[in-house]
Scaffold this motif. Structure first.
Motif, PDB file in Angstrom:
ATOM      1  N   PHE A   1       0.843  -1.204   0.000  1.00  0.00           N
ATOM      2  CA  PHE A   1       0.000   0.000   0.000  1.00  0.00           C
ATOM      3  C   PHE A   1       0.878   1.253   0.000  1.00  0.00           C
TER       4      PHE A   1
ATOM      5  N   LYS B   1      -8.820  -1.166  -7.127  1.00  0.00           N
ATOM      6  CA  LYS B   1      -7.844  -0.226  -7.684  1.00  0.00           C
ATOM      7  C   LYS B   1      -7.881   1.078  -6.912  1.00  0.00           C
TER       8      LYS B   1
ATOM      9  N   TYR C   1      -2.624   1.671  -8.422  1.00  0.00           N
ATOM     10  CA  TYR C   1      -2.279   0.362  -7.853  1.00  0.00           C
ATOM     11  C   TYR C   1      -3.481  -0.564  -7.972  1.00  0.00           C
ATOM     12  N   THR C   2      -3.208  -1.881  -8.000  1.00  0.00           N
ATOM     13  CA  THR C   2      -4.277  -2.866  -8.053  1.00  0.00           C
ATOM     14  C   THR C   2      -4.039  -3.945  -6.998  1.00  0.00           C
ATOM     15  N   LEU C   3      -5.127  -4.532  -6.509  1.00  0.00           N
ATOM     16  CA  LEU C   3      -5.063  -5.585  -5.493  1.00  0.00           C
ATOM     17  C   LEU C   3      -6.066  -6.673  -5.839  1.00  0.00           C
TER      18      LEU C   3
ATOM     19  N   TRP D   1      -0.650  -5.121  -2.976  1.00  0.00           N
ATOM     20  CA  TRP D   1      -0.817  -3.972  -3.863  1.00  0.00           C
ATOM     21  C   TRP D   1       0.355  -3.914  -4.841  1.00  0.00           C
TER      22      TRP D   1
END
Length: 217
Positions: free
Chosen positions: A155, A176, A185-187, A210
């Motif tokens: 993060f 996102k 960022y994407t998770l 992330w």
């Protein structure tokens, strides 16, 4: 000394004082500046002036009498009215607060919320009997409440998160975020009749985290 010379000497400083006041007002109008953090506010000032003519008179003389007696000649004095106008232009960033959701099927909805720059993930069941079910759950056991996504590895901490979104399909949900600096960022989360963020490790695959997308916008 003649009355004419006396009049010029007596009343000329008043006109000069008026000019000094005008210059002072103009300087004040030009120097008005406001500084505000977020959202940014720009203030522009402008000045307009209207000019006219009045006359300096001797208050001890009655100019209504014929020939004005021994009253000195009226001395013209310019009159200027200064008006300042402030125009405020606000640029709102709406940074730090937001909400998004997606409903991939008729039984559940996945939600994302952003509060004070912290993203949260949640899920709620929706069916014919409770289409507006307000209860948010998360975690493998669907415990009440939201999952704090800021605690997950990767993060960003060097820039405030300004936006969040979610999409889900099948067994996967993807969250996102975008920072104030513009980094996305994407998770990956697991979404099999529950919402588990991050998606747990599977075999040789570690738990998700992330990740900054490539390339960046």
């Amino acid at each position: 000394m003649s009355p004419d010379h006396g009049t010029a000497s007596q009343f000329e400083p008043a006109a000069q004082g008026g000019s000094r006041n005008l210059r002072r007002l103009a300087a004040i109008a030009a120097a008005v500046t406001f500084a505000v953090g977020t959202p940014a506010v720009a203030v522009a000032t402008s000045m307009t002036a209207k000019s006219g003519t009045t006359y300096v008179t001797d208050p001890h003389c009655d100019y209504g009498k014929p020939n004005h007696g021994d009253c000195p000649t009226k001395t013209p004095k310019p009159t200027v009215t200064v008006t300042t106008t402030a125009t405020v232009t606000a640029t709102a960033t709406a940074c730090g607060t937001g909400v998004d959701s997606t409903k991939p099927n008729g039984n559940e909805q996945f939600l994302a919320a952003l509060r004070n720059g912290i993203p949260f993930a949640g899920r709620r069941t929706t069916n014919g009997n409770t289409p507006d079910n307000p209860n948010i759950v998360s975690g493998p056991a669907n415990t009440p409440g939201w999952t704090d996504l800021s605690t997950i590895t990767g993060f960003p901490t060097n820039s405030t998160v300004c936006g969040v979104s979610v999409d889900a399909q099948g067994n996967d949900a993807f969250y996102k975020i975008i920072t104030q600096g513009g980094t996305v960022y994407t998770l990956h989360c697991a979404a099999t009749n529950a919402l588990v963020c991050p998606a747990p490790a599977q075999g040789q695959l570690p738990a998700s985290q992330w990740v900054a997308v490539t390339p960046q916008p």
